[in-house]
Design an enzyme around this catalytic site. Structure first.
Site, PDB file in Angstrom:
ATOM      1  N   ASP A  55       1.874  -0.990  -4.120  1.00  0.00           N
ATOM      2  CA  ASP A  55       0.450  -1.032  -4.284  1.00  0.00           C
ATOM      3  C   ASP A  55       0.168  -0.103  -5.473  1.00  0.00           C
ATOM      4  O   ASP A  55       0.965   0.779  -5.762  1.00  0.00           O
ATOM      5  CB  ASP A  55      -0.189  -0.513  -2.997  1.00  0.00           C
ATOM      6  CG  ASP A  55      -1.674  -0.300  -3.162  1.00  0.00           C
ATOM      7  OD1 ASP A  55      -2.346  -1.247  -3.567  1.00  0.00           O
ATOM      8  OD2 ASP A  55      -2.146   0.807  -2.882  1.00  0.00           O
ATOM      9  N   ASP A  84      -0.411   2.537   0.929  1.00  0.00           N
ATOM     10  CA  ASP A  84      -0.936   3.510   1.871  1.00  0.00           C
ATOM     11  C   ASP A  84      -1.070   2.823   3.227  1.00  0.00           C
ATOM     12  O   ASP A  84      -1.233   1.619   3.321  1.00  0.00           O
ATOM     13  CB  ASP A  84      -2.247   4.136   1.370  1.00  0.00           C
ATOM     14  CG  ASP A  84      -3.380   3.164   1.344  1.00  0.00           C
ATOM     15  OD1 ASP A  84      -3.772   2.717   2.445  1.00  0.00           O
ATOM     16  OD2 ASP A  84      -3.865   2.847   0.249  1.00  0.00           O
ATOM     17  N   ASP A 121      -3.275  -0.883   3.206  1.00  0.00           N
ATOM     18  CA  ASP A 121      -2.199  -1.834   2.963  1.00  0.00           C
ATOM     19  C   ASP A 121      -1.438  -2.208   4.225  1.00  0.00           C
ATOM     20  O   ASP A 121      -0.372  -2.815   4.148  1.00  0.00           O
ATOM     21  CB  ASP A 121      -1.227  -1.263   1.926  1.00  0.00           C
ATOM     22  CG  ASP A 121      -1.939  -0.963   0.620  1.00  0.00           C
ATOM     23  OD1 ASP A 121      -2.727  -1.814   0.194  1.00  0.00           O
ATOM     24  OD2 ASP A 121      -1.723   0.113   0.054  1.00  0.00           O
TER      25      ASP A 121
HETATM   26  P1  ADP Z   1      -5.648  -1.761  -4.730  1.00  0.00           P
HETATM   27  O1  ADP Z   1      -4.941  -3.047  -4.534  1.00  0.00           O
HETATM   28  O2  ADP Z   1      -5.480  -1.261  -6.130  1.00  0.00           O
HETATM   29  O3  ADP Z   1      -5.314  -0.742  -3.717  1.00  0.00           O
HETATM   30  P2  ADP Z   1      -8.097  -2.569  -3.318  1.00  0.00           P
HETATM   31  O4  ADP Z   1      -7.482  -3.793  -2.733  1.00  0.00           O
HETATM   32  O5  ADP Z   1      -8.374  -1.456  -2.391  1.00  0.00           O
HETATM   33  O6  ADP Z   1      -7.238  -2.053  -4.579  1.00  0.00           O
HETATM   34  O7  ADP Z   1      -9.440  -2.980  -4.057  1.00  0.00           O
HETATM   35  C1  ADP Z   1      -9.458  -3.988  -5.037  1.00  0.00           C
HETATM   36  C2  ADP Z   1     -10.725  -3.995  -5.827  1.00  0.00           C
HETATM   37  O8  ADP Z   1     -11.845  -4.263  -4.974  1.00  0.00           O
HETATM   38  C3  ADP Z   1     -11.057  -2.681  -6.494  1.00  0.00           C
HETATM   39  O9  ADP Z   1     -10.465  -2.575  -7.761  1.00  0.00           O
HETATM   40  C4  ADP Z   1     -12.589  -2.736  -6.590  1.00  0.00           C
HETATM   41  O10 ADP Z   1     -12.994  -3.457  -7.725  1.00  0.00           O
HETATM   42  C5  ADP Z   1     -12.993  -3.520  -5.367  1.00  0.00           C
HETATM   43  N1  ADP Z   1     -13.417  -2.671  -4.237  1.00  0.00           N
HETATM   44  C6  ADP Z   1     -12.903  -2.672  -2.992  1.00  0.00           C
HETATM   45  N2  ADP Z   1     -13.535  -1.804  -2.185  1.00  0.00           N
HETATM   46  C7  ADP Z   1     -14.475  -1.194  -2.956  1.00  0.00           C
HETATM   47  C8  ADP Z   1     -15.456  -0.160  -2.722  1.00  0.00           C
HETATM   48  N3  ADP Z   1     -15.605   0.436  -1.536  1.00  0.00           N
HETATM   49  N4  ADP Z   1     -16.217   0.218  -3.737  1.00  0.00           N
HETATM   50  C9  ADP Z   1     -16.075  -0.352  -4.943  1.00  0.00           C
HETATM   51  N5  ADP Z   1     -15.186  -1.303  -5.228  1.00  0.00           N
HETATM   52  C10 ADP Z   1     -14.392  -1.735  -4.255  1.00  0.00           C
HETATM   53 MG    MG Z   2      -4.998   0.417  -2.127  1.00  0.00          MG
END
Ligand code: ADP
Ligand code: MG
Length: 747
Positions: A443, A642, A646
């Site tokens: 991730d 995490d 995840d």
């Molecule tokens: P990663 O795969 O990098 O861990 P996430 O799956 O947690 O990222 O989130 C993917 C995308 O969704 C983020 O880059 C963001 O654009 C959006 N996103 C998700 N949750 C939020 C939140 N609480 N506030 C703002 N953006 C969010």
């Molecule tokens: Mg993440």
């Protein structure tokens, strides 16, 4: 990896691998039990349940009917040191001393007779002396072995005790018969076999103690007392009297008694014992501290948040213990062999006896050919004596004692060492899965990057102001736990604006959030999320592209379907990521990045850490899909992420590795937990898993090797029974010693 609920129980009275086999057989027969695995080294059984947990009483009864004692360990208290360890060593030591006290004179008399060429002091006296001196060794020192053998025989599940008992009894019996016949007396040999057997058992007991040293150290780390504030006064109390909410006073240089939150003061804390991270961390009011870590500088007031069995340390100890009692798939074959080993050995011993009695010339041909080279061969024993000699050697050499120690000792040393380095394996299966993985998926946020994102740009669209953009976004995010939410909240706090309160919140994992703030619907998330929600994002496209070009994560904000602007967020690469990815690649794992972030940011991070395969814009279910596709293509996938966001992909992977720092990490979430927040711990995990599995494989090989090579020799009368016993004791030592080498393996 899928998981089931399980229960640990302690077993008393097991001596060998075949005892362990019969206990696990008995447990597996209990209805509702999916699997049971018995660890000879820790004297514990781990019972996995098919669906609902099975009544402990039923498990205890099953163990008892197999002839052993069982107790369910207390689960609701903090872990305690097993007191039996040292007692077992002392007991074994007593037996050892007593055995050699009588066996050494026997050996001297035998040596004397050999030198004079005739039984010393006289043939009859010699025989009587042997019988008298060997008696206490075989029957008093060996009483436990005899009793164990009798019990096993009564249940007709022969174990290792049966082999030793039969071997020594048969040898001793020849001493009695020799008084009235021409049979050769092996009474002295019986004592020597028992004495060497006791020596082996003593060494094992000591080595088991050393193998469990790591867990003992972990338990001993815990503080014994705490100083708590009662009505403004400091009072020292035993650690088990500290309740949640109590305020503890911790002076510089003192150990933090239990997990808590700092309510006053700030300091630098050495957390190396908990996380394996050697650089001390500075902490202040509001920060979490871990019990057993050391406060280095300031005076702290800490409110206890977790006590007893809930503490971080207690969880770690429990997890390591659980892992040490779990099964490693590679041992499956060994378990199957162990189950039939003793009956097979008994059959072979009987066959040897019969063959020597019926066909002495054929059986003796090898011995005759080698008589000039091997001193103990060709002493002209009679037909019956020779048959007994060979059969006793078979009984003795076939003891599967090393087999029972091969896996558990290596697992104990390997996982204990791992725990000290901030790597927690949930099970032997997880360890093996990590070794077998060929692909490692990461991730991005919080795994490859620091996970402490900061807002670096505000780009409002139309007539909106930066203030507006941040205010609406921050009030919506005030209900979210996402790292990006924290970044936006932090930025808003700098602007010291009082935020409008939020009344409703829906978080859409991997996409964003929707909140009701002062009557309007505020959406914060990816551009794709806003589009899906019916927001026209046209005015944001250029602003977003500009931020993405700078490798920033883009969060778009809309209020009541009209866009407000985008927020650019930067999450710097964690310092050790690049080196760790390179090291993992060297170890033969090909890296993949799976992220929900935009393609350009993802690619630039991939570039920086050295990962070519980057999959961006993934929703959580897409990450899952990707892992599944890799698996369908024949890959074994380890996923690092995490434990909270995840969790589904960690579960889908062949082995899920959760990364976190200190108390943040959800220990229950994954197959492997990296307590030290940096990816270097993943490299340590792979190296240690490999070293441990290698050690297990070697151990299984050596345990079998002795038996497989030596049994035919024994059958042909080429192996002296005492040498056979010596070899058995040595095979146990080889195995345990090999496992202990893991303590110094390079990681
Ligand atoms: P990663 O795969 O990098 O861990 P996430 O799956 O947690 O990222 O989130 C993917 C995308 O969704 C983020 O880059 C963001 O654009 C959006 N996103 C998700 N949750 C939020 C939140 N609480 N506030 C703002 N953006 C969010
Ligand atoms: Mg993440």
């Amino acid at each position: 990896m899928t998981r089931t609920t399980s229960q640990k129980i302690s077993i008393v009275g097991m001596h060998c691998a075949s005892c362990a086999t019969s206990v696990s057989k008995a447990l597996r027969a209990v209805p509702g039990v999916a699997d049971a695995h018995v660890n000879l080294a820790t004297e514990q059984a781990r019972v996995d349940f098919a669906e609902d947990p099975v009544d402990i009483a039923a498990l205890v009864k099953a163990v008892e009917s197999a002839g052993f004692e069982a107790t369910a360990p207390l689960t609701d208290t903090a872990p305690a040191l097993p007191s039996s360890d040292r007692a077992a060593v002392r007991e074994a030591q007593g037996r050892l001393f007593f055995a050699w006290l009588f066996t050494l004179p026997i050996m001297l008399i035998m040596a004397g007779s050999w030198m004079f060429g005739s039984p010393w002091p006289s043939p009859l006296l010699h025989q009587l002396l042997m019988l008298v001196l060997a008696f206490p060794v075989v029957f008093i020192v060996g009483s436990e072995t005899m009793a164990g053998a009798a019990a096993a025989a009564a249940r007709s599940v022969p174990n290792m005790d049966v082999l030793i008992a039969l071997g020594t009894l048969a040898a001793y019996l020849t001493g009695l018969l020799a008084l009235f016949s021409s049979l050769t007396s092996f009474a002295g040999i019986a004592a020597m076999i028992m004495a060497f057997h006791m020596t082996g058992r003593y060494m094992e007991a000591r080595a088991k103690g050393r193998a469990s040293e790591a867990i003992r150290r972990l338990i001993e780390l815990g503080a014994k007392t705490a100083r708590v504030l009662v009505d403004g006064e400091e009072r020292e109390v035993p650690i088990d009297q500290v309740v949640r909410g109590a305020v503890m006073v911790i002076r510089p240089g003192e150990k933090i008694p239990t997990d808590g939150r700092i309510t006053e003061g700030s300091s630098v804390i050495d957390e190396s014992m908990a996380t394996g991270e050697s650089i001390p961390v500075s902490k202040t009011i509001g920060d979490e501290v871990i019990g057993a870590t050391v406060n280095q500088h300031g005076r702290l007031l800490v409110e206890a948040t977790r006590v007893g069995a809930e503490t971080f340390l207690a969880q770690v100890v429990r997890l390591v213990e659980d892992c040490q009692t779990s099964r490693v798939p590679v041992q499956l074959l060994a378990d199957r062999v162990t189950a039939v080993f003793v009956p097979t050995a008994l059959g072979l011993a009987l066959a040897t006896l019969g063959a020597w009695l019926l066909l002495p010339d054929m059986m003796g041909s090898a011995a005759a050919a080698l008589a000039d080279f091997v001193p103990w061969i060709g002493q002209d024993l009679g037909r019956v004596s020779m048959a007994v000699f060979a059969a006793v050697a078979v009984l003795v050499i076939a003891c599967p004692c090393a087999l029972g120690l091969a896996t558990p000792t290596a697992l104990m040393v390997g996982t204990g060492r791992a725990a000290e380095n901030g790597v927690l394996f949930r099970s032997g299966a997880a360890l093996q899965a990590l070794v077998e993985a060929d692909t490692i998926a990461f991730d991005k946020t919080g795994t490859l990057t620091e996970g402490k994102p900061v807002v670096v740009g505000l780009s409002p669209c139309g007539s909106h102001t930066e203030q507006d953009l941040l205010r609406w976004a921050a009030s919506a995010e005030s209900g979210s736990e996402h790292p990006l939410a924290r970044a936006i909240m932090n930025a808003a706090e700098q602007n010291a604006d009082s935020l409008p309160p939020l009344s409703e919140l829906t978080a859409v994992t991997g996409r964003g959030i929707e909140a009701t703030v002062e009557g309007s619907t505020v959406r914060v998330g990816s551009l794709r999320f806003l589009r899906e929600q019916g927001v026209v994002t046209g005015p944001l496209d250029d602003l977003a592209a500009a931020a993405e070009d700078a490798s920033h994560t883009v969060v778009a904000v809309a209020r009541d379907d009209s866009p407000l602007g985008v927020i650019a967020i930067n999450d710097p690469l964690a310092s050790g990521s690049r080196a760790a990815v390179q090291a993992l690649r060297k170890l033969g794992l090909s890296p993949v990045m799976l992220t929900g972030d935009n393609g350009r940011t993802a690619a630039s991070i991939g570039d920086a850490v050295g990962i070519e395969r980057v999959e961006a814009n993934l929703l959580p279910e897409d990450k899952l899909d990707h892992i599944r596709r890799l698996q369908e293509a024949g890959h074994r996938v380890a996923m690092v992420g995490d434990g909270i966001n995840d969790a589904p992909s960690l579960a889908q992977a062949d082995v899920g590795v959760a990364i976190g720092t200190g108390t943040d990490v959800a220990i229950e979430a994954a197959d492997i937990t990296l307590v030290r927040g940096d990816l270097g711990a993943a490299v340590t995990a792979v190296r240690l898993a490999r070293a441990t599995l290698r050690s297990i494989r070697q151990n299984l090989f050596w345990a079998f090797f002795y038996n497989v090579v030596a049994i035919p020799l024994a059958m042909l009368g080429l192996l002296h029974p005492v040498i056979a016993e010596l070899a058995m004791a040595l095979s146990s030592l080889t195995v345990v010693g090999n496992a202990l080498r893991l303590r110094r393996a390079r990681i």
